[in-house]
Enzyme design. Structure first.
Site, PDB file in Angstrom:
ATOM      1  N   LYS A 184      26.734  35.560  44.192  1.00  0.00           N
ATOM      2  CA  LYS A 184      27.138  35.612  45.598  1.00  0.00           C
ATOM      3  C   LYS A 184      26.121  34.886  46.495  1.00  0.00           C
ATOM      4  CE  LYS A 184      30.852  37.966  44.696  1.00  0.00           C
ATOM      5  NZ  LYS A 184      31.000  37.696  43.255  1.00  0.00           N
TER       6      LYS A 184
HETATM    7  C1  LIG Z   1      36.666  39.102  45.332  1.00  0.00           C
HETATM    8  C2  LIG Z   1      35.773  40.005  44.538  1.00  0.00           C
HETATM    9  N1  LIG Z   1      36.028  41.319  44.525  1.00  0.00           N
HETATM   10  C3  LIG Z   1      35.235  42.181  43.868  1.00  0.00           C
HETATM   11  C4  LIG Z   1      34.132  41.751  43.170  1.00  0.00           C
HETATM   12  C5  LIG Z   1      33.336  42.746  42.421  1.00  0.00           C
HETATM   13  O1  LIG Z   1      31.974  42.703  42.714  1.00  0.00           O
HETATM   14  P1  LIG Z   1      30.915  43.078  41.591  1.00  0.00           P
HETATM   15  O2  LIG Z   1      30.896  42.002  40.573  1.00  0.00           O
HETATM   16  O3  LIG Z   1      29.623  43.184  42.360  1.00  0.00           O
HETATM   17  O4  LIG Z   1      31.313  44.396  41.021  1.00  0.00           O
HETATM   18  C6  LIG Z   1      33.812  40.382  43.178  1.00  0.00           C
HETATM   19  C7  LIG Z   1      32.631  39.820  42.536  1.00  0.00           C
HETATM   20  O5  LIG Z   1      32.352  39.649  41.449  1.00  0.00           O
HETATM   21  C8  LIG Z   1      34.674  39.490  43.850  1.00  0.00           C
HETATM   22  O6  LIG Z   1      34.423  38.171  43.850  1.00  0.00           O
END
Ligand SMILES: Cc1ncc(COP(=O)(O)O)c(C=O)c1O
Length: 375
Positions: A184
């Protein structure tokens, strides 16, 4: 000598941050503690004073947000098929039903003009995603939610630092969820946070985050309801504090690099470029051209050929209703044609703050030569 491999993304972590992580490791307190509180306070200050609570992933943040809204079995949550599968998995995790609505071909985000048709008496919430950090139209979104009495859980996993008009994403709205996964725009290695409406919600969220435990004034504890295990560590929070010092510069550099892609791109190659975002709402989390339709079946070859030239290319994302998990739930080809088309043609090219202008030029040259070879 050939140029070093250029990944599609890479975090920028400075020496000061690395030293600060070292201090946490030496401090004797490495799990949730003062660094987490400091990062929550810093986010809250940035986002107009709204309460912010950290968790160990964006996924946990979304799932606990659904639980906070008492969304569960039988409830429907409207979302996009064009996202990381976490967006729908969290709905399944609480026993609710993800209801997909096709995306808008220009923004690639959920088509808000179609959402109304998907609303039923069982609909409880809207779960939009700001794909590639380009925000969903917040005016239309909240008008819809208000009209139909729905909660909104913004999956802003990719849009930290993005804006709607002159307001930063997260500084307004209902529940807003960010991810700080390593890819990110700002990271805590793994992590996430939820922006909440008030202190009462924040206290309930704290319990959902850690075993349902409430601390009592006499030093004891009480558990009234279920809670999970999703607290962030101070090691991770120290990385986040270091990233927060740079996020606006990071996003500015991403914007410059995206502009260079637009300037250097050869339109004759037949790709569809991402929305130009001339209003500068987004944070350029990713730069995603769509392959010409004739090359879509050969995306794997395209990616391999780019890799052979030392350039990493990602795919974010295939339309998720075509995964077996959702086919088993009744979805099939043709359900959401716009998302399917984008999902079949999308590629993610390198875009991260430490890239040089020459790196962008190198990617553009490689895209041209690989496209010519495959055509
Ligand atoms: C659009 C979206 N939603 C949810 C997530 C979930 O985040 P995480 O990987 O930190 O659990 C991500 C990222 O990976 C994402 O890009």
């Amino acid at each position: 000598m050939s140029a070093p491999f250029l990944p599609f993304t890479r975090p920028s972590i400075d020496e000061r941050t690395i030293a600060e992580v070292g201090e946490v490791l030496r401090s004797g307190w490495i799990t949730t503690g003062p660094k987490c509180l400091e990062l929550e306070a810093a986010f809250s200050k940035r986002l107009g004073g709204r309460p912010v609570r950290l968790v160990n992933s964006g996924t946990a943040s979304l799932e606990l947000a659904l639980r906070l809204c008492d969304i569960g079995p039988g409830d429907e949550v409207i979302t996009t098929p064009l996202s990381w599968v976490a967006t729908a998995n969290v709905v399944l995790a609480v026993g609710a039903i993800p209801v997909f609505v096709d995306v808008d071909p220009a923004s690639r985000n959920i088509d808000l003009s179609r959402v109304q048709h998907a609303i039923t008496p069982r609909t409880r919430a809207l779960l939009p995603v700001d794909l590639a950090g380009l925000p969903v139209d917040r005016d239309l979104l909240y008008a819809l939610a208000q009209k139909h009495g729905l909660r909104v859980i913004e999956d802003a996993a990719q849009s930290f630092g993005a804006h709607w008009g002159d307001r930063e994403i997260g500084s307004f709205g209902d529940l807003v969820s960010f991810s700080f996964h390593a890819n990110k725009n700002m990271t805590t290695s793994e992590g996430g946070c939820l922006v909440l409406n008030n202190e009462d919600e924040a206290r309930r969220f704290e319990k959902l985050r850690l075993q349902g435990v409430a601390r009592l004034p006499d030093g004891g504890m009480e558990v009234e309801a279920w809670g999970g295990k999703a607290n962030l560590t101070d090691v991770a929070a120290a990385i986040g504090l270091g990233q927060l010092r740079h996020i606006d510069d990071f996003n500015e550099r991403r914007h410059e690099l995206a502009q260079r892609y637009f300037a250097r791109w050869d339109p004759a190659l037949g790709f569809t470029l991402p929305p130009a975002d001339s209003e500068r709402h987004g944070n350029w989390h990713m730069f995603q051209p769509l392959l010409p339709a004739r090359l879509a079946p050969r995306r794997g070859e395209f990616i391999a050929a780019m890799k052979a030239q030392g350039i990493g290319v990602g795919v974010h994302y295939p339309a998720m209703h075509l995964f077996s998990l959702f086919r088993q739930r009744g979805h099939t080809d043709g359900d959401f044609p716009v998302a399917e088309d984008i999902g079949a043609r999308t590629i993610t090219l390198p875009l991260f703050p430490a890239m040089t202008d020459a790196d962008v030029d190198r990617v553009c040259d490689a895209v041209a030569s690989v496209t010519a070879r495959l055509s």
